[in-house]
Design a protein around this motif. Structure first.
Motif, PDB file in Angstrom:
ATOM      1  N   ILE A  60       3.148   6.375   8.144  1.00  0.00           N
ATOM      2  CA  ILE A  60       4.340   6.055   7.060  1.00  0.00           C
ATOM      3  C   ILE A  60       3.765   6.587   5.820  1.00  0.00           C
ATOM      4  O   ILE A  60       4.455   7.513   5.022  1.00  0.00           O
ATOM      5  CB  ILE A  60       4.552   4.658   6.796  1.00  0.00           C
ATOM      6  CG1 ILE A  60       5.421   4.018   7.891  1.00  0.00           C
ATOM      7  CG2 ILE A  60       5.600   4.528   5.590  1.00  0.00           C
ATOM      8  CD1 ILE A  60       5.544   2.637   8.047  1.00  0.00           C
ATOM      9  N   LEU A  61       2.457   6.635   5.385  1.00  0.00           N
ATOM     10  CA  LEU A  61       1.847   7.203   4.222  1.00  0.00           C
ATOM     11  C   LEU A  61       1.823   8.624   4.391  1.00  0.00           C
ATOM     12  O   LEU A  61       2.338   9.315   3.164  1.00  0.00           O
ATOM     13  CB  LEU A  61       0.340   6.354   4.021  1.00  0.00           C
ATOM     14  CG  LEU A  61      -0.313   7.004   2.955  1.00  0.00           C
ATOM     15  CD1 LEU A  61       0.415   6.178   1.661  1.00  0.00           C
ATOM     16  CD2 LEU A  61      -1.874   6.353   2.848  1.00  0.00           C
ATOM     17  N   GLY A  93      12.861   9.501   7.782  1.00  0.00           N
ATOM     18  CA  GLY A  93      12.035   8.920   8.704  1.00  0.00           C
ATOM     19  C   GLY A  93      10.891   7.898   8.362  1.00  0.00           C
ATOM     20  O   GLY A  93      11.007   6.739   8.703  1.00  0.00           O
ATOM     21  N   PRO A  94      10.287   8.067   7.044  1.00  0.00           N
ATOM     22  CA  PRO A  94       9.198   7.150   6.280  1.00  0.00           C
ATOM     23  C   PRO A  94      10.004   5.858   5.911  1.00  0.00           C
ATOM     24  O   PRO A  94       9.336   4.879   6.111  1.00  0.00           O
ATOM     25  CB  PRO A  94       8.835   7.799   5.294  1.00  0.00           C
ATOM     26  CG  PRO A  94       8.882   9.350   5.318  1.00  0.00           C
ATOM     27  CD  PRO A  94      10.251   9.565   6.144  1.00  0.00           C
ATOM     28  N   ILE A  95      11.469   5.943   5.737  1.00  0.00           N
ATOM     29  CA  ILE A  95      12.041   4.790   5.170  1.00  0.00           C
ATOM     30  C   ILE A  95      12.323   3.890   6.599  1.00  0.00           C
ATOM     31  O   ILE A  95      12.117   2.559   6.540  1.00  0.00           O
ATOM     32  CB  ILE A  95      13.298   5.036   4.574  1.00  0.00           C
ATOM     33  CG1 ILE A  95      12.965   5.662   3.106  1.00  0.00           C
ATOM     34  CG2 ILE A  95      14.240   3.786   4.110  1.00  0.00           C
ATOM     35  CD1 ILE A  95      14.044   6.335   2.646  1.00  0.00           C
ATOM     36  N   LEU A 131       0.597   2.573  12.341  1.00  0.00           N
ATOM     37  CA  LEU A 131       1.811   2.887  11.951  1.00  0.00           C
ATOM     38  C   LEU A 131       2.018   3.067  10.359  1.00  0.00           C
ATOM     39  O   LEU A 131       2.872   3.787   9.765  1.00  0.00           O
ATOM     40  CB  LEU A 131       2.889   1.746  12.140  1.00  0.00           C
ATOM     41  CG  LEU A 131       4.422   1.620  11.929  1.00  0.00           C
ATOM     42  CD1 LEU A 131       4.927   2.918  12.621  1.00  0.00           C
ATOM     43  CD2 LEU A 131       4.938   0.428  12.307  1.00  0.00           C
ATOM     44  N   ASN A 132       1.250   2.143   9.508  1.00  0.00           N
ATOM     45  CA  ASN A 132       1.279   2.269   8.286  1.00  0.00           C
ATOM     46  C   ASN A 132       0.687   3.441   7.551  1.00  0.00           C
ATOM     47  O   ASN A 132       1.385   4.205   6.825  1.00  0.00           O
ATOM     48  CB  ASN A 132       0.496   0.980   7.695  1.00  0.00           C
ATOM     49  CG  ASN A 132       1.229  -0.324   7.753  1.00  0.00           C
ATOM     50  OD1 ASN A 132       2.491  -0.120   7.764  1.00  0.00           O
ATOM     51  ND2 ASN A 132       0.580  -1.444   7.775  1.00  0.00           N
ATOM     52  N   TRP A 140       3.539  10.636   6.424  1.00  0.00           N
ATOM     53  CA  TRP A 140       4.665  11.319   6.224  1.00  0.00           C
ATOM     54  C   TRP A 140       5.612  11.211   5.083  1.00  0.00           C
ATOM     55  O   TRP A 140       6.195  12.149   4.624  1.00  0.00           O
ATOM     56  CB  TRP A 140       5.593  10.690   7.491  1.00  0.00           C
ATOM     57  CG  TRP A 140       6.840  11.291   8.017  1.00  0.00           C
ATOM     58  CD1 TRP A 140       7.451  12.200   7.268  1.00  0.00           C
ATOM     59  CD2 TRP A 140       7.720  10.950   9.166  1.00  0.00           C
ATOM     60  NE1 TRP A 140       8.369  12.492   7.966  1.00  0.00           N
ATOM     61  CE2 TRP A 140       8.645  11.702   9.075  1.00  0.00           C
ATOM     62  CE3 TRP A 140       7.389   9.987  10.117  1.00  0.00           C
ATOM     63  CZ2 TRP A 140       9.709  11.705  10.043  1.00  0.00           C
ATOM     64  CZ3 TRP A 140       8.420   9.852  10.944  1.00  0.00           C
ATOM     65  CH2 TRP A 140       9.526  10.641  11.111  1.00  0.00           C
ATOM     66  N   GLY A 141       5.356  10.035   4.554  1.00  0.00           N
ATOM     67  CA  GLY A 141       5.999   9.948   2.816  1.00  0.00           C
ATOM     68  C   GLY A 141       5.299  10.920   1.897  1.00  0.00           C
ATOM     69  O   GLY A 141       5.887  11.546   0.944  1.00  0.00           O
ATOM     70  N   SER A 146       7.906  -1.282  10.443  1.00  0.00           N
ATOM     71  CA  SER A 146       6.786  -1.857   9.995  1.00  0.00           C
ATOM     72  C   SER A 146       6.816  -3.335   9.270  1.00  0.00           C
ATOM     73  O   SER A 146       6.238  -4.111   9.972  1.00  0.00           O
ATOM     74  CB  SER A 146       5.970  -0.930   9.121  1.00  0.00           C
ATOM     75  OG  SER A 146       4.444  -1.540   8.874  1.00  0.00           O
ATOM     76  N   LEU A 197      10.667   3.949   9.204  1.00  0.00           N
ATOM     77  CA  LEU A 197       9.429   3.672   9.688  1.00  0.00           C
ATOM     78  C   LEU A 197       8.911   2.255   8.892  1.00  0.00           C
ATOM     79  O   LEU A 197       8.207   1.275   9.483  1.00  0.00           O
ATOM     80  CB  LEU A 197       8.208   4.626   9.785  1.00  0.00           C
ATOM     81  CG  LEU A 197       8.388   5.642  11.178  1.00  0.00           C
ATOM     82  CD1 LEU A 197       7.349   6.629  10.887  1.00  0.00           C
ATOM     83  CD2 LEU A 197       8.386   4.718  12.396  1.00  0.00           C
ATOM     84  N   ALA A 198       9.191   2.355   7.895  1.00  0.00           N
ATOM     85  CA  ALA A 198       8.859   1.206   6.811  1.00  0.00           C
ATOM     86  C   ALA A 198       9.401  -0.028   7.054  1.00  0.00           C
ATOM     87  O   ALA A 198       8.997  -1.011   7.275  1.00  0.00           O
ATOM     88  CB  ALA A 198       9.068   1.492   5.300  1.00  0.00           C
TER      89      ALA A 198
END
Length: 129
Positions: A115-116, A18-20, A111-112, A118-119, A26, A22-23
């Motif tokens: 990502i942070l 998911g974080p990948i 959004l960033n 969640w990662g 972004s 979303l990145a």
């Protein structure tokens, strides 16, 4: 002790992929902002010394320079306090910044942040296994 290997594949793909995803979203959103809205942002902040100095140097670098300039404007508009206190931003321009652009930049920063977080959670889950 967490055994992530016993999780269903779909869940582990969602948690760790998911974080990948979303990145990538972004990055695409940042490129969209730099292509479609950067000129309006710079026009709204034309009296701010900080933005003018960075715009002069980064706009000539092509897509990457515009991408970086969008990130700078996003940070300075979302958290203007230090820039205003240092005298590098004009408080009237920040106050009169277009609301639709402010919402877009806030969405980019949220959004960033997602990502942070969640990662970081995915990283901790991997370390706890």
């Amino acid at each position: 002790m967490i055994d992530i290997y016993s999780w269903p594949h779909e869940i582990s793909l969602l948690v760790f992929g998911g974080p990948i995803l979303l990145a990538i979203i972004s990055l695409a959103f940042s490129l969209y902002l730099s292509r479609r809205h950067l000129d309006a942002m710079l026009e709204a902040l034309k009296g701010s010394r900080y933005i003018a100095v960075w715009a002069a140097g980064l706009e000539s670098l092509g897509w990457f320079g515009r991408f970086m300039l969008t990130a700078k404007v996003s940070g300075m508009v979302t958290w203007p306090g230090p820039g205003i206190r240092a005298g590098e931003l004009d408080s009237n321009e920040i106050r009169n910044f277009p609301a639709h652009l402010q919402r877009l930049l806030t969405a980019k920063n949220v959004l960033n942040g997602i990502i942070l977080v969640w990662g970081a959670v995915a990283f901790v889950l991997l370390k706890l296994q």
